[in-house]
Design a protein around this motif. Structure first.
Motif, PDB file in Angstrom:
ATOM      1  N   ASP A 113      59.306  57.750 -41.186  1.00 15.41           N
ATOM      2  CA  ASP A 113      58.623  58.723 -40.320  1.00 15.41           C
ATOM      3  C   ASP A 113      58.900  58.481 -38.833  1.00 15.41           C
ATOM      4  O   ASP A 113      58.185  59.001 -37.975  1.00 15.41           O
ATOM      5  CB  ASP A 113      57.117  58.702 -40.586  1.00 15.41           C
ATOM      6  CG  ASP A 113      56.495  57.332 -40.359  1.00 15.41           C
ATOM      7  OD1 ASP A 113      57.240  56.371 -40.076  1.00 15.41           O
ATOM      8  OD2 ASP A 113      55.254  57.223 -40.464  1.00 15.41           O
ATOM      9  N   LYS A 114      59.950  57.715 -38.540  1.00 20.61           N
ATOM     10  CA  LYS A 114      60.281  57.421 -37.142  1.00 20.61           C
ATOM     11  C   LYS A 114      61.693  57.834 -36.756  1.00 20.61           C
ATOM     12  O   LYS A 114      61.970  58.084 -35.581  1.00 20.61           O
ATOM     13  CB  LYS A 114      60.108  55.922 -36.873  1.00 20.61           C
ATOM     14  CG  LYS A 114      58.699  55.402 -37.169  1.00 20.61           C
ATOM     15  CD  LYS A 114      58.627  53.896 -37.037  1.00 20.61           C
ATOM     16  CE  LYS A 114      57.242  53.377 -37.407  1.00 20.61           C
ATOM     17  NZ  LYS A 114      56.941  53.561 -38.854  1.00 20.61           N
ATOM     18  N   ILE A 115      62.602  57.883 -37.745  1.00 21.28           N
ATOM     19  CA  ILE A 115      64.005  58.097 -37.436  1.00 21.28           C
ATOM     20  C   ILE A 115      64.247  59.449 -36.773  1.00 21.28           C
ATOM     21  O   ILE A 115      65.076  59.570 -35.861  1.00 21.28           O
ATOM     22  CB  ILE A 115      64.876  57.942 -38.709  1.00 21.28           C
ATOM     23  CG1 ILE A 115      66.364  57.928 -38.348  1.00 21.28           C
ATOM     24  CG2 ILE A 115      64.547  58.997 -39.744  1.00 21.28           C
ATOM     25  CD1 ILE A 115      66.786  56.753 -37.519  1.00 21.28           C
ATOM     26  N   MET A 116      63.517  60.490 -37.161  1.00 26.02           N
ATOM     27  CA  MET A 116      63.722  61.806 -36.553  1.00 26.02           C
ATOM     28  C   MET A 116      63.295  61.805 -35.088  1.00 26.02           C
ATOM     29  O   MET A 116      63.909  62.469 -34.251  1.00 26.02           O
ATOM     30  CB  MET A 116      62.961  62.874 -37.329  1.00 26.02           C
ATOM     31  CG  MET A 116      63.538  63.166 -38.705  1.00 26.02           C
ATOM     32  SD  MET A 116      62.743  64.553 -39.524  1.00 26.02           S
ATOM     33  CE  MET A 116      63.207  65.905 -38.447  1.00 26.02           C
ATOM     34  N   GLN A 117      62.249  61.046 -34.782  1.00 25.28           N
ATOM     35  CA  GLN A 117      61.800  60.979 -33.395  1.00 25.28           C
ATOM     36  C   GLN A 117      62.805  60.231 -32.527  1.00 25.28           C
ATOM     37  O   GLN A 117      62.994  60.557 -31.354  1.00 25.28           O
ATOM     38  CB  GLN A 117      60.446  60.279 -33.326  1.00 25.28           C
ATOM     39  CG  GLN A 117      59.352  60.956 -34.138  1.00 25.28           C
ATOM     40  CD  GLN A 117      58.107  60.096 -34.222  1.00 25.28           C
ATOM     41  OE1 GLN A 117      57.524  59.742 -33.209  1.00 25.28           O
ATOM     42  NE2 GLN A 117      57.713  59.751 -35.428  1.00 25.28           N
ATOM     43  N   VAL A 118      63.458  59.225 -33.094  1.00 31.90           N
ATOM     44  CA  VAL A 118      64.413  58.419 -32.333  1.00 31.90           C
ATOM     45  C   VAL A 118      65.729  59.171 -32.122  1.00 31.90           C
ATOM     46  O   VAL A 118      66.294  59.156 -31.021  1.00 31.90           O
ATOM     47  CB  VAL A 118      64.671  57.082 -33.050  1.00 31.90           C
ATOM     48  CG1 VAL A 118      65.792  56.302 -32.378  1.00 31.90           C
ATOM     49  CG2 VAL A 118      63.393  56.242 -33.068  1.00 31.90           C
ATOM     50  N   LEU A 119      66.217  59.855 -33.157  1.00 33.63           N
ATOM     51  CA  LEU A 119      67.504  60.534 -33.063  1.00 33.63           C
ATOM     52  C   LEU A 119      67.393  61.950 -32.513  1.00 33.63           C
ATOM     53  O   LEU A 119      68.348  62.473 -31.924  1.00 33.63           O
ATOM     54  CB  LEU A 119      68.185  60.574 -34.437  1.00 33.63           C
ATOM     55  CG  LEU A 119      68.525  59.225 -35.068  1.00 33.63           C
ATOM     56  CD1 LEU A 119      69.257  59.431 -36.388  1.00 33.63           C
ATOM     57  CD2 LEU A 119      69.350  58.362 -34.128  1.00 33.63           C
ATOM     58  N   GLY A 120      66.239  62.610 -32.713  1.00 27.56           N
ATOM     59  CA  GLY A 120      66.055  63.957 -32.206  1.00 27.56           C
ATOM     60  C   GLY A 120      65.554  63.947 -30.769  1.00 27.56           C
ATOM     61  O   GLY A 120      65.038  62.939 -30.286  1.00 27.56           O
ATOM     62  N   ASN A 121      65.732  65.075 -30.082  1.00 31.83           N
ATOM     63  CA  ASN A 121      65.265  65.129 -28.696  1.00 31.83           C
ATOM     64  C   ASN A 121      65.280  66.559 -28.166  1.00 31.83           C
ATOM     65  O   ASN A 121      66.028  67.416 -28.666  1.00 31.83           O
ATOM     66  CB  ASN A 121      66.148  64.257 -27.797  1.00 31.83           C
ATOM     67  CG  ASN A 121      67.604  64.665 -27.845  1.00 31.83           C
ATOM     68  OD1 ASN A 121      68.343  64.178 -28.700  1.00 31.83           O
ATOM     69  ND2 ASN A 121      68.028  65.550 -26.954  1.00 31.83           N
ATOM     70  N   PRO A 122      64.461  66.839 -27.122  1.00 36.05           N
ATOM     71  CA  PRO A 122      64.577  68.113 -26.409  1.00 36.05           C
ATOM     72  C   PRO A 122      65.718  68.032 -25.402  1.00 36.05           C
ATOM     73  O   PRO A 122      65.942  66.987 -24.793  1.00 36.05           O
ATOM     74  CB  PRO A 122      63.215  68.239 -25.708  1.00 36.05           C
ATOM     75  CG  PRO A 122      62.770  66.826 -25.513  1.00 36.05           C
ATOM     76  CD  PRO A 122      63.309  66.042 -26.675  1.00 36.05           C
ATOM     77  N   ASN A 123      66.458  69.097 -25.264  1.00 36.57           N
ATOM     78  CA  ASN A 123      67.604  69.108 -24.357  1.00 36.57           C
ATOM     79  C   ASN A 123      67.315  69.963 -23.131  1.00 36.57           C
ATOM     80  O   ASN A 123      66.745  71.058 -23.255  1.00 36.57           O
ATOM     81  CB  ASN A 123      68.842  69.658 -25.080  1.00 36.57           C
ATOM     82  CG  ASN A 123      69.139  68.911 -26.358  1.00 36.57           C
ATOM     83  OD1 ASN A 123      69.209  67.684 -26.355  1.00 36.57           O
ATOM     84  ND2 ASN A 123      69.303  69.631 -27.463  1.00 36.57           N
ATOM     85  N   THR A 164      66.600  59.101 -45.326  1.00 33.73           N
ATOM     86  CA  THR A 164      66.797  60.259 -44.468  1.00 33.73           C
ATOM     87  C   THR A 164      66.855  61.572 -45.246  1.00 33.73           C
ATOM     88  O   THR A 164      67.161  62.616 -44.678  1.00 33.73           O
ATOM     89  CB  THR A 164      68.083  60.089 -43.642  1.00 33.73           C
ATOM     90  OG1 THR A 164      69.168  59.726 -44.510  1.00 33.73           O
ATOM     91  CG2 THR A 164      67.908  58.999 -42.608  1.00 33.73           C
ATOM     92  N   GLY A 165      66.572  61.527 -46.551  1.00 34.17           N
ATOM     93  CA  GLY A 165      66.451  62.749 -47.335  1.00 34.17           C
ATOM     94  C   GLY A 165      67.650  63.114 -48.173  1.00 34.17           C
ATOM     95  O   GLY A 165      67.684  64.191 -48.781  1.00 34.17           O
ATOM     96  N   MET A 264      71.829  55.164 -41.203  1.00 36.10           N
ATOM     97  CA  MET A 264      70.934  56.322 -41.287  1.00 36.10           C
ATOM     98  C   MET A 264      71.507  57.488 -40.495  1.00 36.10           C
ATOM     99  O   MET A 264      71.505  58.637 -40.944  1.00 36.10           O
ATOM    100  CB  MET A 264      69.540  55.952 -40.785  1.00 36.10           C
ATOM    101  CG  MET A 264      68.763  55.052 -41.723  1.00 36.10           C
ATOM    102  SD  MET A 264      67.056  54.780 -41.213  1.00 36.10           S
ATOM    103  CE  MET A 264      67.296  53.575 -39.889  1.00 36.10           C
ATOM    104  N   LYS A 265      72.013  57.186 -39.313  1.00 32.64           N
ATOM    105  CA  LYS A 265      72.556  58.243 -38.452  1.00 32.64           C
ATOM    106  C   LYS A 265      73.808  58.861 -39.046  1.00 32.64           C
ATOM    107  O   LYS A 265      74.043  60.072 -38.919  1.00 32.64           O
ATOM    108  CB  LYS A 265      72.862  57.655 -37.075  1.00 32.64           C
ATOM    109  CG  LYS A 265      73.305  58.679 -36.049  1.00 32.64           C
ATOM    110  CD  LYS A 265      73.506  58.034 -34.695  1.00 32.64           C
ATOM    111  CE  LYS A 265      73.944  59.063 -33.650  1.00 32.64           C
ATOM    112  NZ  LYS A 265      74.131  58.440 -32.320  1.00 32.64           N
ATOM    113  N   THR A 266      74.624  58.052 -39.725  1.00 27.06           N
ATOM    114  CA  THR A 266      75.885  58.545 -40.283  1.00 27.06           C
ATOM    115  C   THR A 266      75.669  59.690 -41.259  1.00 27.06           C
ATOM    116  O   THR A 266      76.447  60.647 -41.303  1.00 27.06           O
ATOM    117  CB  THR A 266      76.632  57.400 -40.994  1.00 27.06           C
ATOM    118  OG1 THR A 266      76.989  56.417 -40.022  1.00 27.06           O
ATOM    119  CG2 THR A 266      77.889  57.901 -41.684  1.00 27.06           C
ATOM    120  N   PHE A 267      74.604  59.606 -42.036  1.00 35.08           N
ATOM    121  CA  PHE A 267      74.396  60.610 -43.081  1.00 35.08           C
ATOM    122  C   PHE A 267      73.300  61.601 -42.722  1.00 35.08           C
ATOM    123  O   PHE A 267      72.540  62.068 -43.567  1.00 35.08           O
ATOM    124  CB  PHE A 267      74.117  59.911 -44.413  1.00 35.08           C
ATOM    125  CG  PHE A 267      75.256  59.031 -44.828  1.00 35.08           C
ATOM    126  CD1 PHE A 267      76.520  59.552 -45.006  1.00 35.08           C
ATOM    127  CD2 PHE A 267      75.080  57.667 -45.016  1.00 35.08           C
ATOM    128  CE1 PHE A 267      77.585  58.751 -45.364  1.00 35.08           C
ATOM    129  CE2 PHE A 267      76.138  56.854 -45.367  1.00 35.08           C
ATOM    130  CZ  PHE A 267      77.396  57.400 -45.548  1.00 35.08           C
TER     131      PHE A 267
END
Length: 279
Positions: A113-123, A164-165, A264-267
């Motif tokens: 429940d943390k990986i999306m917050q770390v890799l995602g962002n507002p641009n 990561t789903g 995690m980021k790779t996939f």
């Protein structure tokens, strides 16, 4: 009066089956090979196809589950693995490797429940819009498991794709498959939906080309491929369907090191969305 004759008892030789769609089928070819005095199924092209079908069917439900729920299930895997620790040691895994594998499941469970917050962002964009980058699962990931660490290495390539789903089809190491199939028995009793992890045993040189060329496989992890020629041919086959490919490491991998976020980021695919802001 008949005499009782003492005869040595012959132990029942276990047959380790495949793990496809949450079940344990035999290879459709009927073939097996011998490892540590146990019969192990020798997977075929048809088994690869069945595993991919099972993985594809599982992606929507697994990716659609809440991140918290995926974390719960991964933590449950760690609990069940802890309870069967002695069994893995008896199969030849060192106690340290088993402990590291358990801790690795817990570590990835915490990232769910943390990986999306770390890799995602507002641009930042010009105009009255929100522009957001959101990571999403790639889909079905094919994995060739590393040979040098039959349990910790296996967990270290499966867990980051799962959390990561993604759903995975894993080719276990040919020479050390028992820990892999025993791990599948753990997964089968850990609330994991059928098809999220599918595990095949046998010869990667025989089955990996069909995984690499399969049009319904979205990404390929070649970590366990030790033959450079085979790795190159698999990458060429994957290019035909534009798969994302993680190449084998140039040297030995220290599976006890901090895994970081790379796998995690790779996939994950980065999806960018626009939304109007204000009126």
């Amino acid at each position: 009066m008949s005499e009782t004759v003492d005869r040595p008892r012959l132990a029942v030789r276990k047959t380790y089956k495949l793990f496809v769609g949450g079940k344990f089928p035999r290879s459709e070819s009927g073939r097996t090979y011998l490892v540590q005095d146990s019969n192990v199924s020798l997977a075929s092209r048809k088994d690869v196809r069945d595993a991919v079908v099972a993985a594809r069917a599982a992606v929507k439900g697994w990716a659609g589950a809440t991140a918290y729920n995926r974390g719960q299930i991964l933590y449950r895997v760690a609990e069940m693995l802890e309870g069967r620790r002695d069994q893995f040691v008896a199969l030849g895994c060192s106690p340290a490797e088993v402990d590291e594998a358990i801790d690795r499941w817990v570590w990835y469970a915490g990232w769910s429940d943390k990986i999306m917050q770390v890799l995602g962002n507002p641009n930042p964009v010009a105009g009255a819009f929100f522009n957001l980058t959101i990571p999403e699962q790639t889909g079905v990931v094919g994995i060739v498991a590393p040979p040098e660490s039959p349990l910790l290495g296996l967990v270290s390539v499966i867990a980051p794709a799962m959390v990561t789903g993604n759903a995975v089809v894993v080719l276990a190491d040919e020479q050390a498959p028992l820990a892999a199939i025993t791990l599948a028995e753990v997964l089968a009793t850990s609330d994991l939906p059928g098809g999220v992890v599918n595990l095949l045993t046998g010869q990667a040189a025989e089955t990996a080309p069909w995984l690499a060329s399969h049009a319904d496989v979205n990404a390929l992890d070649l970590t366990g491929v030790t033959d450079p020629e085979l790795a190159r041919s698999l990458e060429q086959a994957a290019a035909g369907t534009l798969k994302r490919v993680l190449r084998p490491s140039a040297g030995p991998v220290d599976w006890t090191a901090d895994p970081g976020l790379g796998r995690m980021k790779t996939f994950m695919e980065m999806k960018t969305v626009w939304h109007p802001k204000g009126v």
